[in-house]
Design an enzyme around this catalytic site. Structure first.
Site, PDB file in Angstrom:
ATOM      1  N   ARG A 130       0.258  -1.847   0.027  1.00 35.36           N
ATOM      2  CA  ARG A 130      -0.248   0.117  -0.011  1.00 35.36           C
ATOM      3  C   ARG A 130       0.792   1.247  -0.298  1.00 35.36           C
ATOM      4  NH1 ARG A 130      -2.945  -3.512   3.857  1.00 35.36           N
ATOM      5  NH2 ARG A 130      -4.806  -4.100   2.809  1.00 35.36           N
ATOM      6  N   LYS A 152       2.880  11.535 -11.884  1.00 35.79           N
ATOM      7  CA  LYS A 152       1.721  10.292 -12.267  1.00 35.79           C
ATOM      8  C   LYS A 152       3.406   8.622 -12.487  1.00 35.79           C
ATOM      9  CE  LYS A 152      -1.335  13.413 -14.945  1.00 35.79           C
ATOM     10  NZ  LYS A 152      -1.402  14.193 -16.834  1.00 35.79           N
ATOM     11  N   GLU A 194       8.961  17.508 -25.498  1.00 33.56           N
ATOM     12  CA  GLU A 194       7.485  17.723 -24.173  1.00 33.56           C
ATOM     13  C   GLU A 194       8.543  19.216 -23.382  1.00 33.56           C
ATOM     14  OE1 GLU A 194       5.746  15.859 -22.835  1.00 33.56           O
ATOM     15  OE2 GLU A 194       6.277  13.514 -22.956  1.00 33.56           O
ATOM     16  N   LYS A 236       6.179  22.959 -14.729  1.00 33.85           N
ATOM     17  CA  LYS A 236       5.491  21.770 -14.340  1.00 33.85           C
ATOM     18  C   LYS A 236       4.844  21.846 -12.652  1.00 33.85           C
ATOM     19  CE  LYS A 236       4.738  16.598 -15.001  1.00 33.85           C
ATOM     20  NZ  LYS A 236       4.715  15.226 -15.299  1.00 33.85           N
ATOM     21  N   GLU A 246      -4.655  16.207 -11.131  1.00 34.60           N
ATOM     22  CA  GLU A 246      -5.470  17.216 -12.738  1.00 34.60           C
ATOM     23  C   GLU A 246      -7.154  17.227 -12.910  1.00 34.60           C
ATOM     24  OE1 GLU A 246      -3.190  15.134 -16.364  1.00 34.60           O
ATOM     25  OE2 GLU A 246      -5.649  15.277 -17.020  1.00 34.60           O
ATOM     26  N   ARG A 250      -3.768  20.996 -14.212  1.00 35.53           N
ATOM     27  CA  ARG A 250      -2.689  20.352 -14.863  1.00 35.53           C
ATOM     28  C   ARG A 250      -3.099  19.735 -16.153  1.00 35.53           C
ATOM     29  NH1 ARG A 250       0.359  15.971 -11.556  1.00 35.53           N
ATOM     30  NH2 ARG A 250       1.778  14.675 -12.784  1.00 35.53           N
ATOM     31  N   ASN A 254      -1.043  18.099 -20.760  1.00 38.61           N
ATOM     32  CA  ASN A 254      -1.510  17.058 -21.985  1.00 38.61           C
ATOM     33  C   ASN A 254      -1.519  17.416 -23.541  1.00 38.61           C
ATOM     34  OD1 ASN A 254      -1.602  14.694 -20.972  1.00 38.61           O
ATOM     35  ND2 ASN A 254      -2.922  15.030 -19.546  1.00 38.61           N
ATOM     36  N   HIS A 257      -1.117  15.547 -26.683  1.00 38.39           N
ATOM     37  CA  HIS A 257      -0.970  14.190 -26.477  1.00 38.39           C
ATOM     38  C   HIS A 257      -1.986  13.997 -26.748  1.00 38.39           C
ATOM     39  CE1 HIS A 257       1.985  15.497 -24.000  1.00 38.39           C
ATOM     40  NE2 HIS A 257       2.604  14.564 -23.096  1.00 38.39           N
ATOM     41  N   HIS A 261      -1.505  10.147 -28.457  1.00 36.55           N
ATOM     42  CA  HIS A 261      -1.609   8.752 -27.481  1.00 36.55           C
ATOM     43  C   HIS A 261      -2.541   8.298 -28.172  1.00 36.55           C
ATOM     44  CE1 HIS A 261      -1.557  10.399 -23.046  1.00 36.55           C
ATOM     45  NE2 HIS A 261      -0.030   9.399 -23.229  1.00 36.55           N
ATOM     46  N   HIS A 274       7.276   8.034 -27.535  1.00 37.37           N
ATOM     47  CA  HIS A 274       6.641   8.897 -26.625  1.00 37.37           C
ATOM     48  C   HIS A 274       6.409  10.196 -27.303  1.00 37.37           C
ATOM     49  CE1 HIS A 274       3.427  10.297 -23.917  1.00 37.37           C
ATOM     50  NE2 HIS A 274       4.608  11.528 -23.611  1.00 37.37           N
TER      51      HIS A 274
HETATM   52  P1  NAD Z   1      12.014   5.126 -22.362  1.00 36.17           P
HETATM   53  O1  NAD Z   1      11.943   5.257 -20.791  1.00 36.17           O
HETATM   54  O2  NAD Z   1      11.490   4.046 -23.032  1.00 36.17           O
HETATM   55  O3  NAD Z   1      13.503   5.812 -22.393  1.00 36.17           O
HETATM   56  C1  NAD Z   1      14.176   5.946 -23.656  1.00 36.17           C
HETATM   57  C2  NAD Z   1      15.534   4.223 -24.814  1.00 36.17           C
HETATM   58  O4  NAD Z   1      16.271   5.190 -23.997  1.00 36.17           O
HETATM   59  C3  NAD Z   1      14.977   3.534 -23.491  1.00 36.17           C
HETATM   60  O5  NAD Z   1      15.554   2.670 -24.575  1.00 36.17           O
HETATM   61  C4  NAD Z   1      16.106   3.086 -22.679  1.00 36.17           C
HETATM   62  O6  NAD Z   1      16.142   2.254 -22.344  1.00 36.17           O
HETATM   63  C5  NAD Z   1      17.135   4.565 -23.019  1.00 36.17           C
HETATM   64  N1  NAD Z   1      17.753   4.571 -22.482  1.00 36.17           N
HETATM   65  C6  NAD Z   1      17.133   6.218 -21.031  1.00 36.17           C
HETATM   66  N2  NAD Z   1      17.943   6.400 -20.827  1.00 36.17           N
HETATM   67  C7  NAD Z   1      19.733   6.631 -21.825  1.00 36.17           C
HETATM   68  C8  NAD Z   1      20.202   6.793 -21.211  1.00 36.17           C
HETATM   69  N3  NAD Z   1      21.198   7.375 -20.151  1.00 36.17           N
HETATM   70  N4  NAD Z   1      21.481   5.925 -22.191  1.00 36.17           N
HETATM   71  C9  NAD Z   1      21.885   5.500 -23.574  1.00 36.17           C
HETATM   72  N5  NAD Z   1      20.347   4.658 -23.622  1.00 36.17           N
HETATM   73  C10 NAD Z   1      18.679   5.283 -22.163  1.00 36.17           C
HETATM   74  O7  NAD Z   1      11.105   6.943 -23.340  1.00 36.17           O
HETATM   75  P2  NAD Z   1      10.959   8.387 -22.598  1.00 36.17           P
HETATM   76  O8  NAD Z   1      11.119   8.868 -23.187  1.00 36.17           O
HETATM   77  O9  NAD Z   1      11.942   8.564 -21.367  1.00 36.17           O
HETATM   78  O10 NAD Z   1       9.539   7.513 -21.387  1.00 36.17           O
HETATM   79  C11 NAD Z   1       8.266   7.652 -22.612  1.00 36.17           C
HETATM   80  C12 NAD Z   1       7.345   7.762 -20.919  1.00 36.17           C
HETATM   81  O11 NAD Z   1       7.363   8.210 -20.468  1.00 36.17           O
HETATM   82  C13 NAD Z   1       6.284   7.213 -21.992  1.00 36.17           C
HETATM   83  O12 NAD Z   1       5.807   5.995 -21.385  1.00 36.17           O
HETATM   84  C14 NAD Z   1       5.129   8.158 -21.380  1.00 36.17           C
HETATM   85  O13 NAD Z   1       4.002   7.598 -21.218  1.00 36.17           O
HETATM   86  C15 NAD Z   1       5.474   8.142 -19.952  1.00 36.17           C
HETATM   87  N6  NAD Z   1       5.748   9.883 -20.001  1.00 36.17           N
HETATM   88  C16 NAD Z   1       4.963   9.566 -18.415  1.00 36.17           C
HETATM   89  C17 NAD Z   1       4.887  11.550 -17.648  1.00 36.17           C
HETATM   90  C18 NAD Z   1       4.743  11.194 -16.683  1.00 36.17           C
HETATM   91  O14 NAD Z   1       4.307  12.004 -15.991  1.00 36.17           O
HETATM   92  N7  NAD Z   1       3.830  10.188 -15.518  1.00 36.17           N
HETATM   93  C19 NAD Z   1       5.158  12.310 -18.488  1.00 36.17           C
HETATM   94  C20 NAD Z   1       5.423  11.653 -19.722  1.00 36.17           C
HETATM   95  C21 NAD Z   1       5.728  10.946 -20.026  1.00 36.17           C
HETATM   96  N1  GLY Z   2       2.582  14.689 -18.384  1.00 33.78           N
HETATM   97  C1  GLY Z   2       1.759  14.941 -18.171  1.00 33.78           C
HETATM   98  C2  GLY Z   2       1.456  15.327 -16.688  1.00 33.78           C
HETATM   99  O1  GLY Z   2       2.048  15.449 -16.072  1.00 33.78           O
HETATM  100  O2  GLY Z   2       0.594  15.359 -16.394  1.00 33.78           O
END
Ligand code: NAD
Ligand code: GLY
Length: 374
Positions: A130, A152, A194, A236, A246, A250, A254, A257, A261, A274
């Site tokens: 939890r 998130k 982003e 942010k 949100e 917030r 998006n 997005h 998405h 993404h």
């Molecule tokens: P990812 O986590 O897939 O990383 C991208 C690639 O880079 C992967 O292959 C990873 O292994 C590699 N990598 C990571 N760090 C590295 C480094 N320093 N050197 C070499 N390779 C490296 O993708 P991302 O773009 O970081 O994140 C996308 C995800 O984030 C999506 O799932 C999206 O939905 C999510 N997201 C969440 C929020 C939130 O608020 N929680 C906001 C935006 C995006």
């Molecule tokens: N990436 C959108 C949010 O964090 O609300």
């Protein structure tokens, strides 16, 4: 172009003000190798580093060395790499590791990687016993400017992206800018989407700065990256501080997005990154804003040129040869912002602010077809 004074030895701090859930985002080069970066975290006997098979060989031992003085036991679990693995199965690998290796409700989870690792680790931390503490150690630009901040957490469902998750804040975010040195160019561009996002929705001055510094950003000029990460986190933090869960404001984060998405789910998770989908989605959302009279063509062109300059696609993919706009619309109806079946878009007004509103399906369909055309 870059006029900031930050250098490799500078650490910047952005505070995220959420009452008892407040925390700090530390930004600097080399933080991963400094045990001091990880001091003053909750006391616990054990830590679990969650990473993936790409990032772990690069950075896991360095993180372990920096935190091992603080915990009697430091363990690790490695997930398969990629958006296609942001699933129940991967999440269960984390729970399997936590349960089979005597972790308890004080065990601190460290998310070492990009947004995929960060979102899944955060969700695991929210659910395990939890709720256990977790720390974000983002290693992609996208994760440093967005996903590691704000709490998130989620996994994907075949029917929709990030559909199963929780709001759950980390104890700290530690952005080591030096980890960006190993990031592939395509991933750097994805992160820039982003960064660009924050300009049209919140800060036209930052939009000007990004335009002027795109070359420096793409060539990984340290002070340019430091400024981009810091200013993005500041914006942010400001938004999340006002609307953590949100209920209104917030949603502006998006921007791009809703279309993005749909592209990710429609193409199959991982086909478009993404950030690529968000970049193209921002052009589509600005085009819709223009069709609704909120911005002029010059602003649309400005956003499109900047997305293109970041190395991101600006033409949308065809998701269905027979009924392309129908497919987009049905995917977008599943968006979390949809209200009673009505899709709601984050639209920009050209003055550095955004609104959340619906639009007639026929108009959205025209924007989709125009965006997919050559
Ligand atoms: P990812 O986590 O897939 O990383 C991208 C690639 O880079 C992967 O292959 C990873 O292994 C590699 N990598 C990571 N760090 C590295 C480094 N320093 N050197 C070499 N390779 C490296 O993708 P991302 O773009 O970081 O994140 C996308 C995800 O984030 C999506 O799932 C999206 O939905 C999510 N997201 C969440 C929020 C939130 O608020 N929680 C906001 C935006 C995006
Ligand atoms: N990436 C959108 C949010 O964090 O609300």
């Amino acid at each position: 172009m870059v006029t900031l004074s930050s250098d490799k030895s500078t650490i910047q701090h952005v505070h995220i003000d959420l009452g008892e859930r407040s925390y700090t985002i530390d930004i600097g080069a080399g933080l991963l190798d400094d045990p001091g970066s990880f001091a003053r975290l909750p006391k616990a006997s054990s830590a679990m580093i969650v990473s993936n098979t790409t990032v772990a060989p690069l950075y896991l031992e360095r993180l372990r060395r920096s935190i091992q003085a603080h915990y009697a036991v430091v363990q690790e679990v490695l997930l398969p790499d990629g958006e296609a693995y942001k699933t129940w199965e991967s999440l269960n690998l984390i729970f399997d590791a936590l349960l089979s290796r005597a972790c308890d409700r004080k065990t601190v989870l460290f998310a070492l990687g990009g947004g995929v690792v960060g979102d899944m680790t955060g969700f695991a931390a929210a659910a395990f016993m939890r709720g256990v503490p977790f720390v974000q150690v983002p290693t992609t630009l996208l994760a440093q400017v967005d996903s590691s901040v704000g709490g998130k957490t989620a996994i994907n469902h075949p029917l929709g992206k990030n559909m199963i998750g929780a709001f759950y804040q980390p104890q700290r975010v530690i952005c080591d800018l030096a980890t960006l040195d190993t990031l592939p160019d395509r991933e750097l561009s994805a992160g820039l989407a982003e960064v660009i996002k924050y300009g049209p929705i919140a800060d036209l001055g930052f939009l000007d700065w990004i335009e002027a510094n795109m070359e420096a950003l793409r060539s990984r000029e340290p002070s340019a990256l430091a400024h981009a990460v810091r200013r993005s986190c500041e914006i942010k933090a400001e938004v999340v501080g006002q609307d953590e869960r949100e209920s209104g404001l917030r949603a502006i984060l998006n921007f791009g997005h809703t279309f993005g998405h749909a592209i990710e789910a429609g193409m199959g998770y991982g086909a478009w990154l993404h950030g690529e989908a968000v970049g193209c989605g921002m052009v589509m959302a600005t085009r819709l804003s223009a069709r609704l009279g909120l911005v002029d063509q010059a602003f649309l062109l400005r956003v499109q040129r900047l997305v293109e300059a970041a190395g991101l696609p600006v033409r949308a993919p065809v998701l269905d040869e027979k009924d392309n706009s129908g497919r987009y619309l049905s995917l977008m109806r599943l968006d979390k912002k949809a209200d009673a079946g009505e899709i709601r878009f984050v639209l920009v007004d050209g003055s550095g602010s955004a609104v959340l509103r619906g639009a007639p399906d026929a108009l959205v369909a025209e924007v989709i077809e125009e965006s997919c055309g050559t």
